[in-house]
Structure formats: structure tokens, C-alpha cells
Design a protein around this motif. Structure first.
Motif, PDB file in Angstrom:
ATOM      1  N   VAL A 178      39.631  73.906  66.989  1.00 20.55           N
ATOM      2  CA  VAL A 178      38.934  74.239  68.230  1.00 20.55           C
ATOM      3  C   VAL A 178      39.850  74.967  69.207  1.00 20.55           C
ATOM      4  N   ASN A 179      41.009  74.449  69.445  1.00 16.62           N
ATOM      5  CA  ASN A 179      41.927  75.020  70.439  1.00 16.62           C
ATOM      6  C   ASN A 179      43.055  75.788  69.756  1.00 16.62           C
ATOM      7  N   ARG A 180      42.711  76.837  69.059  1.00 19.64           N
ATOM      8  CA  ARG A 180      43.706  77.669  68.388  1.00 19.64           C
ATOM      9  C   ARG A 180      43.899  78.946  69.181  1.00 19.64           C
ATOM     10  N   THR A 181      45.112  79.485  69.101  1.00 20.39           N
ATOM     11  CA  THR A 181      45.425  80.737  69.780  1.00 20.39           C
ATOM     12  C   THR A 181      45.482  81.843  68.735  1.00 20.39           C
ATOM     13  N   TYR A 182      44.733  82.910  68.962  1.00 24.82           N
ATOM     14  CA  TYR A 182      44.686  84.034  68.037  1.00 24.82           C
ATOM     15  C   TYR A 182      45.415  85.221  68.650  1.00 24.82           C
ATOM     16  N   VAL A 183      46.046  86.006  67.809  1.00 24.42           N
ATOM     17  CA  VAL A 183      46.803  87.147  68.295  1.00 24.42           C
ATOM     18  C   VAL A 183      45.858  88.215  68.852  1.00 24.42           C
ATOM     19  N   PHE A 184      44.779  88.482  68.124  1.00 23.11           N
ATOM     20  CA  PHE A 184      43.780  89.455  68.562  1.00 23.11           C
ATOM     21  C   PHE A 184      42.503  88.725  68.937  1.00 23.11           C
ATOM     22  N   SER A 185      42.130  88.778  70.164  1.00 19.38           N
ATOM     23  CA  SER A 185      40.826  88.339  70.637  1.00 19.38           C
ATOM     24  C   SER A 185      40.484  86.913  70.217  1.00 19.38           C
ATOM     25  N   ASP A 186      39.378  86.743  69.522  1.00 20.11           N
ATOM     26  CA  ASP A 186      38.888  85.406  69.204  1.00 20.11           C
ATOM     27  C   ASP A 186      38.657  85.252  67.698  1.00 20.11           C
ATOM     28  N   LEU A 187      38.005  84.156  67.330  1.00 20.64           N
ATOM     29  CA  LEU A 187      37.792  83.835  65.921  1.00 20.64           C
ATOM     30  C   LEU A 187      36.872  84.844  65.237  1.00 20.64           C
ATOM     31  N   ARG A 188      35.857  85.328  65.938  1.00 24.00           N
ATOM     32  CA  ARG A 188      34.929  86.293  65.335  1.00 24.00           C
ATOM     33  C   ARG A 188      35.638  87.618  65.022  1.00 24.00           C
ATOM     34  N   ALA A 246      49.742  91.365  54.527  1.00 26.45           N
ATOM     35  CA  ALA A 246      50.946  90.591  54.849  1.00 26.45           C
ATOM     36  C   ALA A 246      51.155  90.533  56.359  1.00 26.45           C
ATOM     37  N   LEU A 247      50.976  91.668  57.033  1.00 27.23           N
ATOM     38  CA  LEU A 247      51.109  91.674  58.494  1.00 27.23           C
ATOM     39  C   LEU A 247      50.020  90.832  59.162  1.00 27.23           C
ATOM     40  N   ALA A 248      48.808  90.922  58.646  1.00 33.44           N
ATOM     41  CA  ALA A 248      47.715  90.120  59.213  1.00 33.44           C
ATOM     42  C   ALA A 248      47.968  88.634  59.002  1.00 33.44           C
ATOM     43  N   GLN A 249      48.511  88.268  57.853  1.00 29.60           N
ATOM     44  CA  GLN A 249      48.800  86.848  57.608  1.00 29.60           C
ATOM     45  C   GLN A 249      49.917  86.346  58.521  1.00 29.60           C
ATOM     46  N   LEU A 250      50.893  87.209  58.818  1.00 27.59           N
ATOM     47  CA  LEU A 250      51.931  86.797  59.767  1.00 27.59           C
ATOM     48  C   LEU A 250      51.348  86.584  61.157  1.00 27.59           C
ATOM     49  N   ALA A 251      50.344  87.360  61.509  1.00 26.35           N
ATOM     50  CA  ALA A 251      49.684  87.154  62.795  1.00 26.35           C
ATOM     51  C   ALA A 251      48.807  85.905  62.775  1.00 26.35           C
ATOM     52  N   PHE A 252      48.457  85.418  61.593  1.00 25.05           N
ATOM     53  CA  PHE A 252      47.613  84.235  61.431  1.00 25.05           C
ATOM     54  C   PHE A 252      48.433  82.940  61.370  1.00 25.05           C
ATOM     55  N   VAL A 253      49.762  83.053  61.420  1.00 26.04           N
ATOM     56  CA  VAL A 253      50.647  81.882  61.316  1.00 26.04           C
ATOM     57  C   VAL A 253      50.369  80.817  62.386  1.00 26.04           C
ATOM     58  N   PRO A 254      50.083  81.162  63.644  1.00 26.79           N
ATOM     59  CA  PRO A 254      49.826  80.099  64.625  1.00 26.79           C
ATOM     60  C   PRO A 254      48.610  79.236  64.297  1.00 26.79           C
ATOM     61  N   VAL A 255      47.670  79.766  63.547  1.00 26.73           N
ATOM     62  CA  VAL A 255      46.461  79.005  63.235  1.00 26.73           C
ATOM     63  C   VAL A 255      46.676  78.104  62.020  1.00 26.73           C
ATOM     64  N   TYR A 256      47.101  78.678  60.904  1.00 27.96           N
ATOM     65  CA  TYR A 256      47.381  77.926  59.679  1.00 27.96           C
ATOM     66  C   TYR A 256      48.711  78.381  59.109  1.00 27.96           C
ATOM     67  N   PRO A 257      49.814  77.755  59.495  1.00 24.87           N
ATOM     68  CA  PRO A 257      51.138  78.252  59.097  1.00 24.87           C
ATOM     69  C   PRO A 257      51.410  78.224  57.595  1.00 24.87           C
ATOM     70  N   VAL A 258      51.089  77.136  56.912  1.00 24.63           N
ATOM     71  CA  VAL A 258      51.425  77.033  55.491  1.00 24.63           C
ATOM     72  C   VAL A 258      50.607  78.034  54.679  1.00 24.63           C
ATOM     73  N   TRP A 259      49.328  78.122  54.965  1.00 25.87           N
ATOM     74  CA  TRP A 259      48.470  79.053  54.235  1.00 25.87           C
ATOM     75  C   TRP A 259      48.900  80.500  54.487  1.00 25.87           C
ATOM     76  N   ALA A 260      49.208  80.833  55.722  1.00 33.13           N
ATOM     77  CA  ALA A 260      49.588  82.199  56.061  1.00 33.13           C
ATOM     78  C   ALA A 260      50.902  82.595  55.393  1.00 33.13           C
ATOM     79  N   ILE A 261      51.866  81.703  55.374  1.00 33.72           N
ATOM     80  CA  ILE A 261      53.151  82.008  54.729  1.00 33.72           C
ATOM     81  C   ILE A 261      52.972  82.118  53.215  1.00 33.72           C
ATOM     82  N   THR A 262      52.113  81.292  52.634  1.00 32.28           N
ATOM     83  CA  THR A 262      51.847  81.381  51.202  1.00 32.28           C
ATOM     84  C   THR A 262      51.191  82.712  50.850  1.00 32.28           C
ATOM     85  N   MET A 263      50.222  83.126  51.640  1.00 29.86           N
ATOM     86  CA  MET A 263      49.565  84.418  51.400  1.00 29.86           C
ATOM     87  C   MET A 263      50.551  85.579  51.623  1.00 29.86           C
TER      88      MET A 263
END
Length: 150
Positions: free
Chosen positions: A62-72, A111-128
């Protein structure tokens, strides 16, 4: 000595040991297959993640911070990347030279998008991210002329 055994021996008698190029071709085909399969799997998971994000699923916190805009917005970005990855995987299996460069570009952007996704799901983003790095390595190191010969 049976006939099939004699034929196999006669075919290999005048031939020297296999060269490094022959082993390189076999290893290159494995890396190409690995890259295509990983691009396909990553694309499938990105399509699922994009659909879940667009549907405002409770999978994402619910309270996640996204690099670009919002979840949608992230949902559309990830969905588009997933479709491009699936396209790249199919093109690599088709054997075109364009597929090599397209696969490298798509894996790099993912790879760049997954690095930007690290604050939301760190383990999954680093694995991807790690999978994308391996795909880039496989396509850049082994896909040159071997892609056309496969």
C-alpha cells in the motif's frame, strides 16, 4: 566388427581432434537458448506484473514509493517491457541477426527498469536484474554468426 561401427571409424579416422571453434559453437547454442528462454520467462513475469499493477492488485504494498508516478504507470511500463521481451525471445528462436541486438536492448532497458523497481520488491528486482545481465552476456558473446548458423 559390424558395419555401423566400421562406418563411424572411417568417418573420424582422417579427422583431427575437434577444434575450439566446434566447442564454441555448441556452447554458443546453449547460451542462445538460455538467453531466449530467460527473455521469455522474464517477459511472461513482466506481463503478469503489469496486469497485476494495472488491476491495482494487493500484491503490491500500500505505502510503496515508485520512481515514476504511481502503480498504474509502472504497470504500463512493465507490461510493455514484457511484451517486448516475449517478442525478442521469439525472434531469437527464429534466428534473425536483428533479434540479437533487439534482445540486448530490451534486456538492458528491463535491467534499468528493475533497478528502479528495487524500492518496491528488492529481492525480485535484483534477481531479474541478474537474469538480464546474463541474457546480455549470452547474446553479446555468443550470438554473432552462431545465430545465423543455428
Amino acid at each position: 566388427m559390424t558395419t555401423p561401427t566400421y562406418e563411424v571409424q572411417s568417418q573420424t579416422e582422417g579427422r583431427a581432434t575437434p577444434s575450439a571453434d566446434e566447442y564454441g559453437d555448441a556452447r554458443g547454442v546453449g547460451w542462445l537458448t538460455f538467453a531466449a528462454v530467460m527473455l521469455g520467462l522474464a517477459g511472461t513475469w513482466n506481463v503478469f506484473d503489469g496486469i497485476l499493477a494495472l488491476a491495482n492488485s494487493k500484491v503490491f504494498g500500500v505505502n510503496r514509493t515508485y520512481v515514476f508516478s504511481d502503480l498504474r504507470t509502472w504497470g504500463w511500463i512493465v507490461l510493455a517491457l514484457g511484451c517486448l521481451q516475449l517478442l525478442a525471445a521469439f525472434l531469437i528462436f527464429a534466428g534473425s541477426e536483428f533479434a540479437r541486438w533487439f534482445g540486448i536492448a530490451v534486456a538492458g532497458v528491463n535491467a534499468l527498469a528493475q533497478l528502479a523497481f528495487v524500492p518496491v520488491y528488492p529481492v525480485w528486482a535484483i534477481t531479474m536484474f541478474a537474469a538480464d545481465v546474463l541474457v546480455i552476456y549470452g547474446l553479446s558473446a555468443y550470438a554473432g554468426h552462431k545465430l545465423r548458423d543455428a
